[in-house]
Enzyme design. Structure first.
Site, PDB file in Angstrom:
ATOM      1  N   ALA A  21       0.840  -1.197   0.000  1.00 60.28           N
ATOM      2  CA  ALA A  21       0.000   0.000   0.000  1.00 60.28           C
ATOM      3  C   ALA A  21       0.879   1.252   0.000  1.00 60.28           C
ATOM      4  CB  ALA A  21      -0.923  -0.015   1.210  1.00 60.28           C
ATOM      5  N   LYS A 145      -1.518 -11.356  -5.489  1.00 60.95           N
ATOM      6  CA  LYS A 145      -0.941 -12.696  -5.594  1.00 60.95           C
ATOM      7  C   LYS A 145      -0.255 -13.047  -4.265  1.00 60.95           C
ATOM      8  CE  LYS A 145       3.838 -12.503  -6.717  1.00 60.95           C
ATOM      9  NZ  LYS A 145       4.998 -12.985  -7.280  1.00 60.95           N
ATOM     10  N   ASP A 174      -1.926  -9.441 -11.449  1.00 64.22           N
ATOM     11  CA  ASP A 174      -0.553  -9.833 -11.740  1.00 64.22           C
ATOM     12  C   ASP A 174       0.064  -8.547 -12.270  1.00 64.22           C
ATOM     13  OD1 ASP A 174       1.848 -10.533 -12.963  1.00 64.22           O
ATOM     14  OD2 ASP A 174       1.163 -12.579 -13.313  1.00 64.22           O
ATOM     15  N   HIS A 175       0.879  -7.889 -11.448  1.00 60.02           N
ATOM     16  CA  HIS A 175       1.257  -6.518 -11.801  1.00 60.02           C
ATOM     17  C   HIS A 175       2.078  -6.458 -13.098  1.00 60.02           C
ATOM     18  CE1 HIS A 175       4.830  -7.663  -9.501  1.00 60.02           C
ATOM     19  NE2 HIS A 175       5.480  -6.779 -10.227  1.00 60.02           N
ATOM     20  N   HIS A 237       3.985 -14.561 -13.544  1.00 63.23           N
ATOM     21  CA  HIS A 237       4.514 -13.553 -14.475  1.00 63.23           C
ATOM     22  C   HIS A 237       5.013 -14.171 -15.781  1.00 63.23           C
ATOM     23  CE1 HIS A 237       4.154 -11.222 -10.949  1.00 63.23           C
ATOM     24  NE2 HIS A 237       5.304 -11.532 -10.397  1.00 63.23           N
ATOM     25  N   LYS A 338      17.296 -15.527  -8.808  1.00 62.64           N
ATOM     26  CA  LYS A 338      17.772 -14.475  -7.904  1.00 62.64           C
ATOM     27  C   LYS A 338      19.280 -14.425  -7.941  1.00 62.64           C
ATOM     28  CE  LYS A 338      13.961 -13.974  -4.774  1.00 62.64           C
ATOM     29  NZ  LYS A 338      13.662 -12.636  -5.284  1.00 62.64           N
ATOM     30  N   LYS A 343      19.653  -7.297 -13.499  1.00 58.94           N
ATOM     31  CA  LYS A 343      18.197  -7.271 -13.287  1.00 58.94           C
ATOM     32  C   LYS A 343      17.551  -6.914 -14.612  1.00 58.94           C
ATOM     33  CE  LYS A 343      14.711  -4.388 -10.991  1.00 58.94           C
ATOM     34  NZ  LYS A 343      13.697  -5.355 -10.628  1.00 58.94           N
TER      35      LYS A 343
HETATM   36  P1  NAP Z   1       2.742  -6.400   4.697  1.00 60.37           P
HETATM   37  O1  NAP Z   1       3.708  -5.297   4.537  1.00 60.37           O
HETATM   38  O2  NAP Z   1       3.054  -7.522   5.639  1.00 60.37           O
HETATM   39  O3  NAP Z   1       1.368  -5.723   5.158  1.00 60.37           O
HETATM   40  C1  NAP Z   1       0.270  -6.480   5.619  1.00 60.37           C
HETATM   41  C2  NAP Z   1      -0.874  -5.562   6.022  1.00 60.37           C
HETATM   42  O4  NAP Z   1      -1.921  -6.372   6.540  1.00 60.37           O
HETATM   43  C3  NAP Z   1      -0.507  -4.540   7.097  1.00 60.37           C
HETATM   44  O5  NAP Z   1      -1.214  -3.348   6.857  1.00 60.37           O
HETATM   45  C4  NAP Z   1      -1.024  -5.204   8.372  1.00 60.37           C
HETATM   46  O6  NAP Z   1      -1.257  -4.211   9.324  1.00 60.37           O
HETATM   47  C5  NAP Z   1      -2.296  -5.867   7.842  1.00 60.37           C
HETATM   48  N1  NAP Z   1      -2.735  -7.001   8.643  1.00 60.37           N
HETATM   49  C6  NAP Z   1      -1.984  -8.039   9.092  1.00 60.37           C
HETATM   50  N2  NAP Z   1      -2.758  -8.876   9.817  1.00 60.37           N
HETATM   51  C7  NAP Z   1      -4.002  -8.354   9.821  1.00 60.37           C
HETATM   52  C8  NAP Z   1      -5.227  -8.746  10.410  1.00 60.37           C
HETATM   53  N3  NAP Z   1      -5.362  -9.854  11.161  1.00 60.37           N
HETATM   54  N4  NAP Z   1      -6.316  -7.960  10.223  1.00 60.37           N
HETATM   55  C9  NAP Z   1      -6.219  -6.824   9.481  1.00 60.37           C
HETATM   56  N5  NAP Z   1      -5.095  -6.403   8.901  1.00 60.37           N
HETATM   57  C10 NAP Z   1      -3.988  -7.161   9.063  1.00 60.37           C
HETATM   58  O7  NAP Z   1       2.362  -7.079   3.310  1.00 60.37           O
HETATM   59  P2  NAP Z   1       2.526  -6.451   1.846  1.00 60.37           P
HETATM   60  O8  NAP Z   1       3.930  -6.631   1.398  1.00 60.37           O
HETATM   61  O9  NAP Z   1       1.934  -5.091   1.826  1.00 60.37           O
HETATM   62  O10 NAP Z   1       1.669  -7.463   0.957  1.00 60.37           O
HETATM   63  C11 NAP Z   1       0.255  -7.412   0.911  1.00 60.37           C
HETATM   64  C12 NAP Z   1      -0.230  -8.400  -0.169  1.00 60.37           C
HETATM   65  O11 NAP Z   1       0.307  -7.994  -1.433  1.00 60.37           O
HETATM   66  C13 NAP Z   1       0.257  -9.842   0.015  1.00 60.37           C
HETATM   67  O12 NAP Z   1      -0.735 -10.715  -0.505  1.00 60.37           O
HETATM   68  C14 NAP Z   1       1.493  -9.934  -0.862  1.00 60.37           C
HETATM   69  O13 NAP Z   1       1.738 -11.256  -1.305  1.00 60.37           O
HETATM   70  C15 NAP Z   1       1.051  -9.059  -2.034  1.00 60.37           C
HETATM   71  N6  NAP Z   1       2.163  -8.469  -2.792  1.00 60.37           N
HETATM   72  C16 NAP Z   1       3.015  -7.606  -2.204  1.00 60.37           C
HETATM   73  C17 NAP Z   1       4.042  -7.040  -2.947  1.00 60.37           C
HETATM   74  C18 NAP Z   1       4.999  -6.047  -2.339  1.00 60.37           C
HETATM   75  O14 NAP Z   1       5.811  -5.507  -3.103  1.00 60.37           O
HETATM   76  N7  NAP Z   1       4.932  -5.769  -1.054  1.00 60.37           N
HETATM   77  C19 NAP Z   1       4.178  -7.371  -4.310  1.00 60.37           C
HETATM   78  C20 NAP Z   1       3.269  -8.264  -4.888  1.00 60.37           C
HETATM   79  C21 NAP Z   1       2.253  -8.806  -4.119  1.00 60.37           C
HETATM   80  P3  NAP Z   1      -1.393  -4.547  10.918  1.00 60.37           P
HETATM   81  O15 NAP Z   1      -0.193  -5.346  11.290  1.00 60.37           O
HETATM   82  O16 NAP Z   1      -1.478  -3.201  11.569  1.00 60.37           O
HETATM   83  O17 NAP Z   1      -2.666  -5.298  11.076  1.00 60.37           O
END
Ligand code: NAP
Length: 488
Positions: A21, A145, A174-175, A237, A338, A343
């Site tokens: 986010a 994903k 799928d970005h 991807h 990796k 890259k």
């Molecule tokens: P992250 O940094 O671990 O964030 C997880 C979010 O979920 C946090 O806002 C966390 O906040 C919240 N959360 C955790 N447990 C919760 C619960 N029980 N109830 C409500 N909220 C909860 O994960 P992320 O990297 O943003 O990834 C999010 C999704 O996007 C995943 O499915 C990941 O596979 C996918 N994704 C991420 C990326 C990337 O670049 N990061 C890329 C591709 C796909 P709190 O701890 O405050 O609850």
């Protein structure tokens, strides 16, 4: 049909404080706000925030030059919420009804699950039970994903989602499908007869798809060690790049027609079996090595949180065949890994030589025509041709014709997440993965996983382009990986 609207809509941002986010979604929403998309956002996560502290957090994610930030941030609200607690969804419904009427959002709702996948099912059930999905407007679910970790778990997840949302309302991200040059593959092929007329087994010798990373597992060690390169990159991807490169032209530019053609490719990929897999796949893990810039890298086993006996692959190369009329006999080579030397994501189309070509006898250093689709870090195309030099001796050598997004136009290329969010707001699902695409892709991946333990794990030095066995995979067919090139 695709609605050409820019909202209005209320966006429910689950995982509002998370990495995705903050790094991608808020900056993308800011760009859409500038382009006059109409929305308000409720962010949710477990940690406490006021509306104001949430807005300050978002503010820090924006580019310092963002000049409309105050008006943008006013549209964001925060609601503490634990996915496992149904009462929190009831509170969410109350605040969402207020915001909906305050901004005249007509009951249109996007539920964006930027959450760990284990929450996807529970979140959708609670959305339904709380009444949040009963709305006078349209509703859409955006889901990140990974979508399951094999066909069975993906089916299970899908059946949970379908209890609440119709397939047409589910936008599986799928970005890669939001990237400029990935979207350009269709235009390149179908808007240019010069390419489409040679895009088949008569003219193409092989196709090479590379998605190489220089990074290691970083802080995703726990996830990566259970996932590996095949599930992390190939199932999603790389399969998307392969289907876009190989699909037939759709009868019209309708999301369903396009996705139907991609599914046909997945159905035509020859499955792997225990008898033939060793011939078609390489799995490897990186050892210690030195990156091209001189940085020393520890081996995979020395990474934090990686078990020292782990046999997870950090590199995969494979040779696929697509058993249909267009592609009969043409190998599609893929590789991803990796800690590789560079890259880069690119697709190389290698064209066949002209039979008995006198130039090939006379000038030994000329090579086949190559069309390279540069996806990242460069975005563009290059076409390698053999051209006579301006000299008397007739010397002929390869030259590259480049088309690239450089200079001013580079700055206006939207980020993948901006495009995908914009498509979702407009109701255009073309660049999202349909359920049957996911299912066929998992079926193929499962067939590999079920048999590939018979292929011994190979090793490569960090900072290289993979193990020698990856080169041999092509050499057996008389081919080689073309060096990855940067556009000048
Ligand atoms: P992250 O940094 O671990 O964030 C997880 C979010 O979920 C946090 O806002 C966390 O906040 C919240 N959360 C955790 N447990 C919760 C619960 N029980 N109830 C409500 N909220 C909860 O994960 P992320 O990297 O943003 O990834 C999010 C999704 O996007 C995943 O499915 C990941 O596979 C996918 N994704 C991420 C990326 C990337 O670049 N990061 C890329 C591709 C796909 P709190 O701890 O405050 O609850």
């Amino acid at each position: 049909m695709v609605e050409a609207t820019r909202g209005p809509v209320l966006i429910f941002m689950f995982g509002a404080t998370g990495d995705l986010a903050r790094r991608k979604l808020y900056p993308a929403l800011y760009e859409l706000f500038r382009k006059d998309y109409k929305f308000a956002v409720i962010g949710m996560a477990r940690r406490q925030h006021t509306h104001e502290s949430y807005r300050s957090m978002i503010d820090r994610t924006l580019n310092p030059s963002a000049d409309q930030r105050r008006r943008f941030l006013k549209r964001f609200y925060y609601q503490p919420l634990d996915i496992g607690n149904p009462n929190h969804f009831v509170l969410l419904k109350n605040i969402s009804d207020q915001i909906d009427s305050q901004y005249h959002l007509k009951g249109n709702r996007i539920f964006y699950l930027s959450l760990a996948p284990r929450f996807f099912g529970t979140a959708t059930i609670h959305l339904k039970k709380s009444g949040l999905t009963e709305t006078d407007g349209w509703k859409r679910l955006v889901i990140e994903k990974p979508f399951g970790n094999n066909l069975a778990s993906a089916r299970q997840l899908n059946s949970e989602l379908l209890k609440v949302f119709d397939e047409s309302e589910i936008y599986r991200i799928d970005h890669y499908l939001g990237k400029e040059m990935v979207q350009n593959i269709e235009a390149l092929r179908f808007a240019n007869p010069v390419f489409e007329s040679v895009w088949n087994h008569r003219s193409i010798a092989n196709v090479q798809i590379t998605l190489s990373e220089t990074l290691g597992v970083g802080d995703r060690a726990n996830y990566y060690d259970q996932t590996g390169a095949l599930l992390d990159m190939v199932q999603n991807h790389i399969m998307q790049l392969l289907t876009l490169t190989a699909m037939e032209p759709p009868s019209q530019f309708d999301p369903e027609d396009i996705r139907q053609e991609k599914v046909k490719v997945l159905k035509s990929i020859r499955p792997m079996s225990r008898d033939n897999i060793a011939d078609k796949i390489v799995r490897a893990q990186y050892k210690a090595g030195v990156m091209p810039d001189g940085t020393r890298i520890s081996g995979y086993h020395e990474e934090n949180n990686i078990n020292e006996t782990s046999d997870t692959e950090t590199f995969v190369a494979a040779r696929f065949f697509i058993d249909n009329y267009r592609w009969t006999g043409v190998p599609f080579y893929i590789r991803t890994g990796k800690r590789m030397a560079t890259k880069c994501t690119e697709v190389v189309i290698e064209f066949k030589d002209i039979p008995n070509n006198p130039y090939f006898h006379k000038f030994t250093h000329i090579g086949p025509n190559l069309l390279v689709i540069h996806i990242q870090p460069d975005a563009g195309l290059s076409l390698k041709l053999n051209v006579k030099q301006f000299s008397d001796d007739g010397e002929t050598s390869p030259v590259s014709m480049n088309f690239s997004r450089t200079g001013k136009s580079k700055n206006v290329v939207p980020d993948a997440y901006e495009r995908l969010l914009s498509d979702c707001l407009k109701g255009d699902s073309t660049n999202f993965t349909r359920w049957d695409e996911v299912a066929y892709s998992w079926a193929l991946t499962d067939s590999i996983v079920a048999t590939w333990n018979s292929v011994p794990l190979d090793y490569y030095e960090a900072g290289t382009m993979g193990p020698k066995s990856s080169d041999k995979l092509l050499a057996k067919d008389g081919f080689r990986w073309w060096p990855l090139t940067r556009m000048e």
